[in-house]
Write a protein that holds these residues in place. Structure first.
Motif, mmCIF file in Angstrom:
data_model
loop_
_atom_site.group_PDB
_atom_site.id
_atom_site.type_symbol
_atom_site.label_atom_id
_atom_site.label_comp_id
_atom_site.label_asym_id
_atom_site.label_seq_id
_atom_site.Cartn_x
_atom_site.Cartn_y
_atom_site.Cartn_z
ATOM 1 N N ASP A 1 0.843 -1.196 0.000
ATOM 2 C CA ASP A 1 0.000 0.000 0.000
ATOM 3 C C ASP A 1 0.880 1.247 0.000
ATOM 4 O OD1 ASP A 1 -2.347 -1.531 0.170
ATOM 5 O OD2 ASP A 1 -2.133 -1.686 2.352
ATOM 6 N N ALA A 2 0.469 2.236 -0.780
ATOM 7 C CA ALA A 2 1.255 3.467 -0.904
ATOM 8 C C ALA A 2 0.974 4.401 0.269
ATOM 9 C CB ALA A 2 0.947 4.149 -2.225
ATOM 10 N N VAL A 3 1.347 3.955 1.463
ATOM 11 C CA VAL A 3 1.184 4.796 2.650
ATOM 12 C C VAL A 3 2.094 6.010 2.547
ATOM 13 C CG1 VAL A 3 1.395 4.883 5.167
ATOM 14 C CG2 VAL A 3 0.548 2.800 4.040
ATOM 15 N N ARG A 4 3.273 5.796 1.976
ATOM 16 C CA ARG A 4 4.185 6.891 1.668
ATOM 17 C C ARG A 4 4.830 6.607 0.316
ATOM 18 N NH1 ARG A 4 9.069 5.985 6.095
ATOM 19 N NH2 ARG A 4 9.536 3.810 5.609
ATOM 20 N N GLY A 5 5.349 7.646 -0.296
ATOM 21 C CA GLY A 5 5.959 7.482 -1.603
ATOM 22 C C GLY A 5 7.290 6.762 -1.516
ATOM 23 N N VAL A 6 7.751 6.300 -2.656
ATOM 24 C CA VAL A 6 9.048 5.619 -2.695
ATOM 25 C C VAL A 6 10.134 6.687 -2.715
ATOM 26 C CG1 VAL A 6 10.463 3.911 -3.882
ATOM 27 C CG2 VAL A 6 7.982 3.749 -3.985
ATOM 28 N N GLU A 7 10.398 7.235 -1.565
ATOM 29 C CA GLU A 7 11.389 8.302 -1.434
ATOM 30 C C GLU A 7 12.720 7.661 -1.083
ATOM 31 O OE1 GLU A 7 9.630 10.415 1.680
ATOM 32 O OE2 GLU A 7 7.960 11.191 0.493
ATOM 33 N N TYR A 8 13.647 7.718 -2.002
ATOM 34 C CA TYR A 8 14.900 6.994 -1.845
ATOM 35 C C TYR A 8 15.797 7.580 -0.766
ATOM 36 C CZ TYR A 8 16.269 10.879 -4.828
ATOM 37 O OH TYR A 8 16.443 12.126 -5.348
ATOM 38 N N LEU A 9 15.796 8.908 -0.576
ATOM 39 C CA LEU A 9 16.769 9.531 0.318
ATOM 40 C C LEU A 9 16.584 9.165 1.789
ATOM 41 C CD1 LEU A 9 17.174 13.095 -1.221
ATOM 42 C CD2 LEU A 9 18.747 11.181 -1.346
#
Length: 259
Positions: free
Chosen positions: A240-248
């Motif tokens: 589920d996209a609870v948060r974005g795929v933020e790499y940093l």
């Protein structure tokens, strides 16, 4: 058409047999000769083989190249870096797509490149370890469901599914446990929930095991449609996209968690 497909399938079986027999024979011969010359030499050769079979450092180094490129804002270099460790087309991926591809391959290869080789090494030493790596490499090279390799690579793909069945599930158990112990940036409950719900959504019976856990542990959504050899392949999402795929914020933590 049926004759050509059948011929391609038989040729694929022949390739698999030739590679497996050759790898086992050469590995056994080298170990036998080394031990025959001197037991210490046998130990040295076995250690070198074991080092070559395990891919922990390689996986970390190559995935961190992707991270560094994204961190520096160099999307083009990030695409090139991730193309070295994934089979999908990367030319048109955005930052999120590159990060997702890297996370998915690290999740999958934690089993394929680390846990599974360790298990086969423990059971059968370098001979069984190299046999496993040969099967896994053949699947990576010809185990595609496209027009060129659908029949020729089928035996390699099915054999890879077989040899990874138990390692993938052992890896899943280890990763779920780790997600509960690795700190607040990971959700153990989420890993377990998404694992139960989404592990069978992947086209591979094994890759979904570890990808589902990573998606749940990171509270992100992985998988989805991807392009292979210029053709879009429809795939369901995992997690589920609870948060974005933020790499940093957590790419380094993810690598520490997995590796």
């Amino acid at each position: 058409m049926e004759d050509s497909n059948g011929r391609a399938f038989r040729q694929g079986i022949g390739l698999v047999l030739i590679v497996i027999i050759s790898v086992v024979a050469v590995t056994f011969f080298l170990l036998f000769m080394a031990n025959w010359l001197h037991p210490v030499l046998g130990v040295v050769v076995e250690c070198i083989m074991t080092y070559q079979i395990l891919a922990v450092k390689c996986l970390k180094v190559e995935s961190m190249k992707v991270y560094q490129c994204l961190k520096n804002g160099n999307l083009e270099q990030a695409r090139k870096a991730v193309s070295m460790i994934v089979g999908r087309d990367t030319k048109h991926l955005d930052e999120e797509g590159v990060a997702k591809a890297a996370i998915e391959t690290v999740a999958e290869n934690t089993s394929d490149g680390v846990i599974a080789p360790m298990l086969y090494l423990a059971v059968g030493g370098p001979v069984l370890g190299f046999l496993y790596k040969a099967v896994n490499t053949m699947d990576s090279m010809i185990g595609y469901k496209n027009e060129k390799y659908l029949y020729f690579g089928r035996s390699a793909a099915k054999l890879d599914d077989f040899v990874n069945f138990f390692p993938a599930r052992i890896s899943a158990c280890l990763m779920i446990t780790a997600s509960f112990l690795a700190g607040r940036q990971f959700s153990g409950k989420g890993a377990w929930t998404i694992y139960k719900r989404d592990r069978k959504k992947h086209t591979s019976p094994n890759s979904g095991q570890t990808e589902a856990i990573c998606a749940g542990a990171l509270s992100i959504q992985l998988a989805g449609d991807a392009s292979y050899f210029g053709k879009t392949v429809k795939k369901p999402h995992i997690g589920d996209a609870v948060r974005g795929v933020e790499y940093l914020p957590y790419t380094e933590s993810l690598l520490a968690f997995l590796l």
